[in-house]
Structures are given as C-alpha cells and as structure tokens.
Design a protein around this motif. Structure first.
Motif, mmCIF file in Angstrom:
data_model
loop_
_atom_site.group_PDB
_atom_site.id
_atom_site.type_symbol
_atom_site.label_atom_id
_atom_site.label_comp_id
_atom_site.label_asym_id
_atom_site.label_seq_id
_atom_site.Cartn_x
_atom_site.Cartn_y
_atom_site.Cartn_z
ATOM 1 N N TYR A 73 -115.915 79.178 -29.145
ATOM 2 C CA TYR A 73 -117.025 79.031 -28.194
ATOM 3 C C TYR A 73 -116.505 78.452 -26.872
ATOM 4 C CZ TYR A 73 -121.105 76.921 -25.943
ATOM 5 O OH TYR A 73 -122.056 76.543 -25.032
ATOM 6 N N TYR A 78 -131.194 81.954 -34.324
ATOM 7 C CA TYR A 78 -132.148 81.023 -34.938
ATOM 8 C C TYR A 78 -133.523 81.659 -34.867
ATOM 9 C CZ TYR A 78 -132.779 79.392 -30.055
ATOM 10 O OH TYR A 78 -132.995 79.317 -28.697
ATOM 11 N N ASP A 86 -133.699 88.693 -22.057
ATOM 12 C CA ASP A 86 -133.227 88.108 -23.324
ATOM 13 C C ASP A 86 -133.191 89.228 -24.365
ATOM 14 O OD1 ASP A 86 -133.358 84.816 -24.242
ATOM 15 O OD2 ASP A 86 -133.082 86.331 -25.812
HETATM 16 N N1 NAD Z 1 -128.125 73.389 -25.118
HETATM 17 C C1 NAD Z 1 -126.956 72.797 -24.893
HETATM 18 O O1 NAD Z 1 -126.752 71.650 -25.270
HETATM 19 C C2 NAD Z 1 -125.861 73.500 -24.150
HETATM 20 C C3 NAD Z 1 -124.679 72.794 -23.897
HETATM 21 C C4 NAD Z 1 -123.658 73.439 -23.210
HETATM 22 C C5 NAD Z 1 -123.823 74.728 -22.763
HETATM 23 N N2 NAD Z 1 -124.967 75.397 -23.041
HETATM 24 C C6 NAD Z 1 -125.092 76.776 -22.551
HETATM 25 O O2 NAD Z 1 -126.312 76.875 -21.846
HETATM 26 C C7 NAD Z 1 -126.871 78.175 -22.035
HETATM 27 C C8 NAD Z 1 -128.264 78.093 -22.594
HETATM 28 O O3 NAD Z 1 -128.192 77.386 -23.831
HETATM 29 P P1 NAD Z 1 -129.456 77.151 -24.747
HETATM 30 O O4 NAD Z 1 -129.278 75.845 -25.406
HETATM 31 O O5 NAD Z 1 -130.683 77.410 -23.972
HETATM 32 O O6 NAD Z 1 -129.233 78.274 -25.828
HETATM 33 P P2 NAD Z 1 -130.269 79.299 -26.498
HETATM 34 O O7 NAD Z 1 -129.534 79.921 -27.640
HETATM 35 O O8 NAD Z 1 -131.544 78.609 -26.789
HETATM 36 O O9 NAD Z 1 -130.499 80.361 -25.354
HETATM 37 C C9 NAD Z 1 -129.660 81.465 -25.126
HETATM 38 C C10 NAD Z 1 -130.515 82.707 -25.060
HETATM 39 O O10 NAD Z 1 -129.648 83.808 -24.760
HETATM 40 C C11 NAD Z 1 -130.079 84.925 -25.519
HETATM 41 N N3 NAD Z 1 -128.929 85.808 -25.714
HETATM 42 C C12 NAD Z 1 -127.814 85.564 -26.448
HETATM 43 N N4 NAD Z 1 -126.985 86.628 -26.426
HETATM 44 C C13 NAD Z 1 -127.589 87.563 -25.643
HETATM 45 C C14 NAD Z 1 -127.239 88.885 -25.250
HETATM 46 N N5 NAD Z 1 -126.115 89.453 -25.674
HETATM 47 N N6 NAD Z 1 -128.088 89.553 -24.438
HETATM 48 C C15 NAD Z 1 -129.251 88.993 -24.019
HETATM 49 N N7 NAD Z 1 -129.647 87.747 -24.385
HETATM 50 C C16 NAD Z 1 -128.827 87.042 -25.183
HETATM 51 C C17 NAD Z 1 -130.591 84.343 -26.827
HETATM 52 O O11 NAD Z 1 -131.533 85.207 -27.463
HETATM 53 C C18 NAD Z 1 -131.210 83.031 -26.383
HETATM 54 O O12 NAD Z 1 -132.607 83.158 -26.201
HETATM 55 C C19 NAD Z 1 -125.887 78.932 -22.937
HETATM 56 O O13 NAD Z 1 -125.008 79.651 -22.109
HETATM 57 C C20 NAD Z 1 -125.153 77.816 -23.642
HETATM 58 O O14 NAD Z 1 -123.871 78.227 -24.064
HETATM 59 C C21 NAD Z 1 -125.995 74.819 -23.718
#
Ligand code: NAD
Length: 343
Positions: free
Chosen positions: A152, A37, A31
């Motif tokens: 997105y 956030y 990560d």
């Molecule tokens: N939570 C939802 O409802 C939801 C719905 C649809 C899709 N998703 C997808 O599921 C995945 C996880 O979502 P989440 O809700 O846990 O989001 P999240 O933002 O809590 O987790 C994503 C993590 O990725 C890390 N990150 C972002 N860019 C990065 C980079 N360039 N290098 C290394 N780390 C990086 C962030 O620091 C974060 O901790 C994502 O791909 C998101 O698009 C989530």
C-alpha cells in the motif's frame, strides 16, 4: 467552480464533497462502489450528497481507461480532488493487485485526463504510510521515503513519483497530501476506531496489536477537510523539491495532528465514550504495520495558517455518537438521504 472528486462515496470523499457543495461549487463525484467494505456505508454516504442539486454521481472504475478519458473529454473540470484508492495496509498483503489496479493504473488515468484537459490543480491523497519505519520524528516531508514496508505504502509513494513526472513534463500543478489516520463520523469499518467501537458496543473482545505499544497521529475528519479546502486554493508554482533536482509545479504536505496518541489512551477514549470497559486480547505486531506515526505540520501551517488540533477524546466522542445514534439506528438502511451526518 466545477470539481471532480474521485472516491466520493468513500469516507474522506464524502466530507470533502459536502464541503465543496456547501461552498456552492459544482461536484461530479466518481466511485466504483466496490465491496472492500460494506457498500451499504457507501450508499449511506451518497445519500448525504444526492440532495444537492450541484452534485452528480458517476459510477465508474478508475481502471476504465476509455471511460475516464471520455469523462474528461465530455466535461470540463476546474480542479480535481483524487481520493479514490484501494486503502488499508493489511489488505495489501492479501489482495496486492487491487492496489496496483486502483492506485497505480487509477492514478495514471486521472493524470492523463488532467493533463489533456489542462486542469488548474490536481490534489491527490497520499499517506503517512510512505514514512515506513522512519525513526526520525516528527515525520517531515523532506525525510527519505524510499523504503516502504507495505505494498500500500509503495503504491502511494509511486503515485507521488508519477505526479511529479506529470507536473514536470506537462506543467500540471499537483499537490499530494499525506494523510495521517483520519477518523470521524462516517469513517471506515476497517480502521481501529470503528473496529474497537463495534466490538465494545457488542461486548466482544478487541485485538490489541504489539501489546498496545503503538502510537498514531489520529487526525479528525473536520480538520482534514479544512486542510483540503484551503490547500486546493494553494496552487504550487514551479519549484525544486531539493537542490539539484528538476523543477515542477508540485508540492507534498503532511496532513496530521502533530500529536501521536498511544494506543492505550485511544482505547480508553473509546471505552469512556461507550461507557464500557473492553476485554483486550494482546497480540504481536502485524506485518506491514509501523510503531508510530507523527506528523511535522510546519509546512502545512506555513501555507494555510491552519493545522489539525482536535484531541482524541473529543474526536472519538463524535465518532461513537455518530456510530450509535446515526449508523446503528437506521443509517445502515439509508437510501433516500434522510439520515444526516452529525459532525
Ligand atoms: N482514512 C485514512 O486514514 C487515510 C490515511 C491515509 C491515506 N488515505 C487515503 O485517502 C483516500 C481516501 O481514503 P478513505 O479513508 O476515504 O477511503 P475509502 O475506502 O473510504 O474511500 C475510497 C473510495 O474509493 C473508491 N474506489 C476504490 N478503488 C476505486 C476504483 N478503482 N475506481 C473508482 N473508485 C474506487 C472506493 O469505492 C471508496 O469509496 C485514499 O486514497 C486513501 O488511500 C486515507
């Protein structure tokens, strides 16, 4: 087995990593700990993982081509679960390049690493947002998703296309998961369950977009983890996604609850769990938003004999309890793993 889980300090990444560790697997969690956030929440999540001996954390950015290539050269991963991304529809209107960097370049570095190392299975996060304003419900994996209404969504659809090309070219087995509004303990502060709970707890008004005329297929985190845990064992064979197209070891699944919940019912569930009535400010629809999401989960159910099913009232109750009992009372200051998630 040894797993690379990207986005391990994120919401879904935490819970998936915990599941793998509890099953006795080795997990390298990656990560970049960005500040989209409050990073304190990411530290809190890592504190749940650090006590596991088989967990190693790596602070690295997906866009660091050399760093990711070195990681794959230095360690062998049986499977990769790629969850790191710049999430959030609304933020993609404000910071579009964050999405290009983390979601497109980030997908590319992971695909390259996986193909050079001949990883057994790459599972990655797509999103229900790829369905855009799809009017056919429920949303099926076979529906056209060529018309995204946010950047997105466009990047997530692009990830699917990139993954298909690598699956076809290099025989890399890839599974894409279209998650539908995932929520639960340790969830994201930019999403409605957190925003509404925080406002109601603090006697602040909540913003209700499109005057409450919206519905989401909310999917509880434990259900999502169960699906990921089962699907990563279902390695796709060579197949065509449609008649007359190229063959590739590639498959897409909806991971949703198959039960859209009206915004009003969702707010009522939070009010009930908080024991307070919210003051509501009714507003128009926001750009990039969609009216309704509704997952067809028949493909999912057919292969893993499981589909998410938790009711919104149950799930919200778990989230609000966690928010009040764990996050507000000490979780925010976590640095040593003492605060355990109560799921
Ligand atoms: N939570 C939802 O409802 C939801 C719905 C649809 C899709 N998703 C997808 O599921 C995945 C996880 O979502 P989440 O809700 O846990 O989001 P999240 O933002 O809590 O987790 C994503 C993590 O990725 C890390 N990150 C972002 N860019 C990065 C980079 N360039 N290098 C290394 N780390 C990086 C962030 O620091 C974060 O901790 C994502 O791909 C998101 O698009 C989530």
């Amino acid at each position: 087995m040894k797993y690379l889980v990207t986005g391990t300090a994120g919401f879904i990444g935490l819970h998936v990593s915990l599941r793998l560790l509890r099953e006795g697997h080795e997990v390298v969690g990656l990560d970049n700990m960005n500040s989209y956030y409050d990073p304190a929440l990411k530290t809190y999540r890592l504190a749940q993982l650090n006590p596991y001996e088989r967990f190693t954390f790596l602070e690295l950015d997906l866009t660091d081509r050399q760093g990711i290539a070195e990681l794959f050269r230095g360690e062998h991963f049986d499977r990769v679960i790629h969850l790191a991304a710049q999430a959030g529809v609304r933020h993609s209107l404000k910071a579009p390049f964050d999405y290009v960097d983390s979601n497109l370049v980030g997908m590319m570095t992971i695909l390259e690493g996986c193909r050079h190392q001949q990883v057994e299975h790459l599972v990655f996060a797509s999103s229900s947002s790829v369905y855009g304003m799809n009017s056919t419900i429920p949303f099926s994996e076979t529906d056209s998703v060529d018309y995204p209404v946010s950047l997105y969504a466009a990047t997530k659809k692009s990830c699917e296309l990139m993954a298909h090309s690598y699956a076809h070219l290099y025989g890399l087995p890839v599974t894409g998961l279209r998650f539908f509004t995932v929520y639960g303990p340790g969830g994201r502060p930019d999403m409605a369950p957190w925003l509404f709970t925080e406002a109601i707890v603090n006697d602040q008004p909540i913003k209700v977009f499109n005057h409450g005329e919206m519905a989401r297929d909310f999917t509880y985190i434990d259900d999502v983890v169960e699906c990921v845990a089962r699907l990563q064992n279902v390695i796709p064979g060579w197949q065509r996604q449609e008649e007359g197209t190229a063959r590739a070891p590639y498959k897409i699944y909806n991971v949703g609850n198959h039960q859209p919940v009206e915004l009003k019912r969702f707010i009522a569930a939070i009010e009930q769990s908080c024991g307070k009535t919210a003051e509501k400010i009714y507003l128009d629809m926001q750009p990039g938003d969609v009216l309704k999401t509704y997952a067809d989960t028949s493909r999912l159910n057919a292969v893993i004999s499981y589909a998410p099913q938790r009711s919104i009232e149950q799930g919200v109750e778990h989230f609000v309890r966690w928010y009040q009992d764990s996050w507000l009372s000490g979780g925010r200051d976590a640095d040593d793993g003492r605060h355990k998630l109560r799921c």
